[in-house]
Write a protein that holds these residues in place. Structure first.
Motif, PDB file in Angstrom:
ATOM      1  N   ASP A  33       0.825  -1.229   0.000  1.00  0.00           N
ATOM      2  CA  ASP A  33       0.000   0.000   0.000  1.00  0.00           C
ATOM      3  C   ASP A  33       0.853   1.271   0.000  1.00  0.00           C
ATOM      4  O   ASP A  33       0.323   2.381   0.076  1.00  0.00           O
ATOM      5  CB  ASP A  33      -0.952  -0.001   1.205  1.00  0.00           C
ATOM      6  CG  ASP A  33      -0.226   0.155   2.542  1.00  0.00           C
ATOM      7  OD1 ASP A  33       1.029   0.226   2.562  1.00  0.00           O
ATOM      8  OD2 ASP A  33      -0.922   0.216   3.575  1.00  0.00           O
ATOM      9  N   GLY A  37       7.742   0.205   5.762  1.00  0.00           N
ATOM     10  CA  GLY A  37       7.784  -0.486   7.068  1.00  0.00           C
ATOM     11  C   GLY A  37       9.140  -0.377   7.736  1.00  0.00           C
ATOM     12  O   GLY A  37       9.226  -0.124   8.938  1.00  0.00           O
ATOM     13  N   GLY A  58       4.168  -0.366  16.072  1.00  0.00           N
ATOM     14  CA  GLY A  58       4.266   0.258  14.753  1.00  0.00           C
ATOM     15  C   GLY A  58       5.661   0.751  14.410  1.00  0.00           C
ATOM     16  O   GLY A  58       5.866   1.385  13.369  1.00  0.00           O
ATOM     17  N   GLY A  60       8.211  -1.032  13.562  1.00  0.00           N
ATOM     18  CA  GLY A  60       8.829  -1.816  12.484  1.00  0.00           C
ATOM     19  C   GLY A  60       9.478  -3.114  12.932  1.00  0.00           C
ATOM     20  O   GLY A  60      10.131  -3.792  12.132  1.00  0.00           O
ATOM     21  N   LYS A  61       9.286  -3.503  14.190  1.00  0.00           N
ATOM     22  CA  LYS A  61       9.955  -4.702  14.727  1.00  0.00           C
ATOM     23  C   LYS A  61       9.526  -5.966  13.972  1.00  0.00           C
ATOM     24  O   LYS A  61      10.368  -6.732  13.514  1.00  0.00           O
ATOM     25  CB  LYS A  61       9.635  -4.867  16.233  1.00  0.00           C
ATOM     26  CG  LYS A  61      10.006  -3.668  17.085  1.00  0.00           C
ATOM     27  CD  LYS A  61       9.697  -3.895  18.552  1.00  0.00           C
ATOM     28  CE  LYS A  61       8.239  -4.112  18.911  1.00  0.00           C
ATOM     29  NZ  LYS A  61       7.354  -2.952  18.647  1.00  0.00           N
ATOM     30  N   THR A  62       8.213  -6.169  13.869  1.00  0.00           N
ATOM     31  CA  THR A  62       7.730  -7.389  13.201  1.00  0.00           C
ATOM     32  C   THR A  62       8.147  -7.403  11.736  1.00  0.00           C
ATOM     33  O   THR A  62       8.553  -8.432  11.199  1.00  0.00           O
ATOM     34  CB  THR A  62       6.193  -7.493  13.345  1.00  0.00           C
ATOM     35  OG1 THR A  62       5.878  -7.573  14.736  1.00  0.00           O
ATOM     36  CG2 THR A  62       5.638  -8.713  12.634  1.00  0.00           C
ATOM     37  N   THR A  63       8.071  -6.262  11.096  1.00  0.00           N
ATOM     38  CA  THR A  63       8.472  -6.179   9.683  1.00  0.00           C
ATOM     39  C   THR A  63       9.935  -6.611   9.530  1.00  0.00           C
ATOM     40  O   THR A  63      10.268  -7.395   8.631  1.00  0.00           O
ATOM     41  CB  THR A  63       8.298  -4.738   9.159  1.00  0.00           C
ATOM     42  OG1 THR A  63       6.959  -4.308   9.447  1.00  0.00           O
ATOM     43  CG2 THR A  63       8.550  -4.651   7.664  1.00  0.00           C
TER      44      THR A  63
END
Ligand SMILES: Nc1ncnc2c1ncn2[C@@H]1O[C@H](COP(=O)(O)OP(=O)(O)O)[C@@H](O)[C@H]1O
Ligand SMILES: [Mg+2]
Length: 266
Positions: A33, A37, A58, A60-63
């Motif tokens: 989108d 990230g 939010g 960016g850790k998981t990304t």
């Protein structure tokens, strides 16, 4: 829309062997989108480190974590695991880097605890006798053996999280990555998962834990990396970085606020 998957072509530059177990080089990733990230992340991880990846929701850790075993491939930059570019060595990378995600429930596929842990080995067509040996060993290590015939969906939150760790551990990864491993756990559940993680580090595994709530694990971390806005903002010794946490929206542990430094959580 799904993030980019692993079948994208990698570039043709040769592998390098930098001596680090993980080497992230100038990695950026933009979601379909258009939201960026992570931005220009460069980071090296040595064997047996215990890294706390901190940052508010939010950040960016998981990304970033999803890049570590090629679940997401970077738009630019590259990642090496054991000196090999992961795009070209996805299977080897996934053997080396085990991921324990937050939504343990959604990942359950087996009808019993035993079958759940055996799943990955069965996919790899291991012999039955070897599967039984490995699964039994891991279940015993994690104190889950008595639950082996139970329905995994009926376990407690802490047991489910340990089951997810067992499913990763049975594949014998060198690096284990945990995304918010303590979320939704009660105190005994969190203690059980924490002691499992600490033991894994002592037995030689490299540990990376992402969390916005660092109090549980900070006393065990050899290094803290603070993310905000998709970038690494700080990287270093937990004792030194502790006073900066709140400026990045991360709660500073009580003991540190009170001037007692970093204390074990329980
Ligand atoms: N599938 C997606 N599409 C678009 N943006 C996303 C997607 N997943 C995460 N993001 C955005 O990327 C940013 C980083 O998210 P994430 O890596 O999940 O952060 P953290 O794990 O630190 O909470 C957030 O702003 C989030 O909204
Ligand atoms: Mg996250």
């Amino acid at each position: 829309m799904q993030p980019k998957t692993a079948d994208h072509k990698s570039d043709q530059t040769p592998d390098k062997a930098p001596g680090n177990i993980i080497d992230i080089q100038a990695v950026s990733y933009t979601y379909p989108d258009g939201f960026q990230g992570i931005k220009d992340i460069t980071l090296s991880v040595c064997k047996k480190e215990f890294i706390l990846l901190a940052g508010k929701n939010g950040s960016g850790k998981t990304t970033l974590l999803r890049h570590l075993n090629g679940l997401v491939l970077p738009d630019s930059g590259q990642i090496l695991v054991n000196g090999k570019k992961i795009n070209d060595h996805l299977i080897a990378t996934r053997k080396t880097v085990g991921m324990v995600f937050q939504d343990a429930d959604a990942q359950i596929v087996g009808d019993t605890v035993f079958d759940e842990v055996a799943f990955g080995l069965e996919n790899l067509k291991f012999e039955r006798a070897l599967i039984i040996k490995k699964v039994t060993q891991v279940l015993e290590e994690l104190n889950l053996y008595d639950l082996k015939d139970r329905n995994p969906r009926a376990l407690s939150g802490g047991e489910k999280r340990k089951l997810a760790i067992a499913g990763v551990l049975v594949m014998d990864p060198d690096i284990i990555v945990f995304d918010e491993p303590f979320s939704n756990l009660d105190y005994p559940g969190a203690i059980g998962v924490l002691s499992t993680i600490v033991k894994l580090n002592r037995t030689g595994h490299t540990i990376i834990i992402a969390t916005h709530d660092i109090e549980t694990v900070i006393s065990h971390a050899s290094r803290i990396i603070i993310m905000a806005d998709g970038k690494i903002q700080q990287d270093g010794d937990p004792k030194i970085l502790m006073p900066m946490l709140e400026s990045y929206g991360i709660r500073e542990p009580c003991s540190s606020k009170l001037g007692f430094g970093i204390q074990p959580w329980h």
